[in-house]
Design a protein around this motif. Structure first.
Motif, PDB file in Angstrom:
ATOM      1  N   GLU A   1       0.839  -1.207   0.000  1.00  0.00           N
ATOM      2  CA  GLU A   1       0.000   0.000   0.000  1.00  0.00           C
ATOM      3  C   GLU A   1       0.875   1.259   0.000  1.00  0.00           C
ATOM      4  O   GLU A   1       0.536   2.261  -0.648  1.00  0.00           O
ATOM      5  CB  GLU A   1      -0.936  -0.003   1.199  1.00  0.00           C
ATOM      6  CG  GLU A   1      -2.010  -1.079   1.128  1.00  0.00           C
ATOM      7  CD  GLU A   1      -2.920  -1.084   2.338  1.00  0.00           C
ATOM      8  OE1 GLU A   1      -3.261   0.014   2.845  1.00  0.00           O
ATOM      9  OE2 GLU A   1      -3.270  -2.187   2.792  1.00  0.00           O
ATOM     10  N   VAL A   2       1.977   1.222   0.735  1.00  0.00           N
ATOM     11  CA  VAL A   2       2.918   2.343   0.746  1.00  0.00           C
ATOM     12  C   VAL A   2       3.485   2.539  -0.661  1.00  0.00           C
ATOM     13  O   VAL A   2       3.487   3.652  -1.204  1.00  0.00           O
ATOM     14  CB  VAL A   2       4.057   2.097   1.763  1.00  0.00           C
ATOM     15  CG1 VAL A   2       5.146   3.155   1.636  1.00  0.00           C
ATOM     16  CG2 VAL A   2       3.499   2.044   3.183  1.00  0.00           C
TER      17      VAL A   2
ATOM     18  N   GLU B   1       3.603   9.474  -5.993  1.00  0.00           N
ATOM     19  CA  GLU B   1       2.970  10.707  -5.517  1.00  0.00           C
ATOM     20  C   GLU B   1       3.750  11.287  -4.339  1.00  0.00           C
ATOM     21  O   GLU B   1       3.954  12.502  -4.254  1.00  0.00           O
ATOM     22  CB  GLU B   1       1.530  10.449  -5.088  1.00  0.00           C
ATOM     23  CG  GLU B   1       0.589  10.101  -6.212  1.00  0.00           C
ATOM     24  CD  GLU B   1      -0.784   9.745  -5.677  1.00  0.00           C
ATOM     25  OE1 GLU B   1      -1.381  10.576  -4.960  1.00  0.00           O
ATOM     26  OE2 GLU B   1      -1.249   8.620  -5.956  1.00  0.00           O
ATOM     27  N   HIS B   2       4.168  10.421  -3.427  1.00  0.00           N
ATOM     28  CA  HIS B   2       4.947  10.856  -2.267  1.00  0.00           C
ATOM     29  C   HIS B   2       6.258  11.502  -2.720  1.00  0.00           C
ATOM     30  O   HIS B   2       6.638  12.570  -2.217  1.00  0.00           O
ATOM     31  CB  HIS B   2       5.215   9.666  -1.343  1.00  0.00           C
ATOM     32  CG  HIS B   2       6.184   9.956  -0.246  1.00  0.00           C
ATOM     33  ND1 HIS B   2       5.866  10.711   0.863  1.00  0.00           N
ATOM     34  CD2 HIS B   2       7.492   9.587  -0.090  1.00  0.00           C
ATOM     35  CE1 HIS B   2       6.923  10.803   1.661  1.00  0.00           C
ATOM     36  NE2 HIS B   2       7.914  10.126   1.103  1.00  0.00           N
ATOM     37  N   MET B   3       6.958  10.878  -3.668  1.00  0.00           N
ATOM     38  CA  MET B   3       8.240  11.413  -4.117  1.00  0.00           C
ATOM     39  C   MET B   3       8.065  12.744  -4.852  1.00  0.00           C
ATOM     40  O   MET B   3       8.915  13.633  -4.725  1.00  0.00           O
ATOM     41  CB  MET B   3       8.988  10.391  -4.982  1.00  0.00           C
ATOM     42  CG  MET B   3       9.444   9.161  -4.182  1.00  0.00           C
ATOM     43  SD  MET B   3      10.312   9.557  -2.619  1.00  0.00           S
ATOM     44  CE  MET B   3      11.712  10.470  -3.237  1.00  0.00           C
ATOM     45  N   ALA B   4       6.975  12.920  -5.580  1.00  0.00           N
ATOM     46  CA  ALA B   4       6.699  14.214  -6.213  1.00  0.00           C
ATOM     47  C   ALA B   4       6.483  15.279  -5.142  1.00  0.00           C
ATOM     48  O   ALA B   4       6.955  16.418  -5.262  1.00  0.00           O
ATOM     49  CB  ALA B   4       5.491  14.108  -7.132  1.00  0.00           C
TER      50      ALA B   4
ATOM     51  N   ASP C   1       1.229  15.324   2.758  1.00  0.00           N
ATOM     52  CA  ASP C   1       1.944  14.182   2.190  1.00  0.00           C
ATOM     53  C   ASP C   1       0.928  13.146   1.700  1.00  0.00           C
ATOM     54  O   ASP C   1       0.033  12.748   2.448  1.00  0.00           O
ATOM     55  CB  ASP C   1       2.853  13.576   3.261  1.00  0.00           C
ATOM     56  CG  ASP C   1       3.632  12.353   2.807  1.00  0.00           C
ATOM     57  OD1 ASP C   1       3.452  11.883   1.668  1.00  0.00           O
ATOM     58  OD2 ASP C   1       4.430  11.860   3.624  1.00  0.00           O
ATOM     59  N   PRO C   2       1.064  12.666   0.460  1.00  0.00           N
ATOM     60  CA  PRO C   2       0.156  11.611  -0.010  1.00  0.00           C
ATOM     61  C   PRO C   2       0.135  10.370   0.882  1.00  0.00           C
ATOM     62  O   PRO C   2      -0.888   9.698   0.973  1.00  0.00           O
ATOM     63  CB  PRO C   2       0.696  11.285  -1.407  1.00  0.00           C
ATOM     64  CG  PRO C   2       1.291  12.580  -1.859  1.00  0.00           C
ATOM     65  CD  PRO C   2       1.914  13.164  -0.609  1.00  0.00           C
ATOM     66  N   PHE C   3       1.236  10.087   1.570  1.00  0.00           N
ATOM     67  CA  PHE C   3       1.231   8.986   2.530  1.00  0.00           C
ATOM     68  C   PHE C   3       0.272   9.269   3.679  1.00  0.00           C
ATOM     69  O   PHE C   3      -0.427   8.375   4.151  1.00  0.00           O
ATOM     70  CB  PHE C   3       2.632   8.751   3.103  1.00  0.00           C
ATOM     71  CG  PHE C   3       3.577   8.000   2.217  1.00  0.00           C
ATOM     72  CD1 PHE C   3       3.205   7.467   1.004  1.00  0.00           C
ATOM     73  CD2 PHE C   3       4.890   7.818   2.633  1.00  0.00           C
ATOM     74  CE1 PHE C   3       4.106   6.769   0.206  1.00  0.00           C
ATOM     75  CE2 PHE C   3       5.800   7.120   1.861  1.00  0.00           C
ATOM     76  CZ  PHE C   3       5.409   6.595   0.643  1.00  0.00           C
TER      77      PHE C   3
END
Length: 99
Positions: A14-15, A21-24, A66-68
């Motif tokens: 899931e991560v 998206e998180h890295m962007a 954060d997307p996370f």
């Protein structure tokens, strides 16, 4: 200065589904001058970010975006500290504390 500690609360699959998206988002925070250093924890159960912001509220807003965090695959622990000693090249981030 702030230490942001991410702890994954979901399986790595899931991560990883949110990783691009998180890295962007991470790249955008570096471009904005908020992040100074970041990376995965070992073992891979989260990450750590060294960041600067004008206030705790501001850094909490950054973390919440954060997307996370939005995807509910991690929790943040935010620690504020006064960086009274810094390595060469980081003098702009050195803080003084009153006696």
């Amino acid at each position: 200065m702030f230490v942001l500690e991410l702890t994954y609360t979901a399986p790595l699959a899931e991560v990883d589904a949110l990783m691009s998206e998180h890295m962007a988002w991470v790249d955008a925070q570096y471009a904005a001058g908020v992040f100074l250093a970041s990376g995965r924890k070992r073992p891979r159960d989260g990450g750590v970010i060294l960041a600067v912001a004008d206030s705790r509220e501001a850094i909490e807003g950054v973390a919440a975006s954060d997307p996370f965090a939005v995807g509910r695959v991690c929790e943040y622990r935010i620690t504020e500290f006064a960086a009274t000693r810094v390595a060469e090249g980081l003098g702009a981030y050195r803080e003084t504390v009153g006696a």
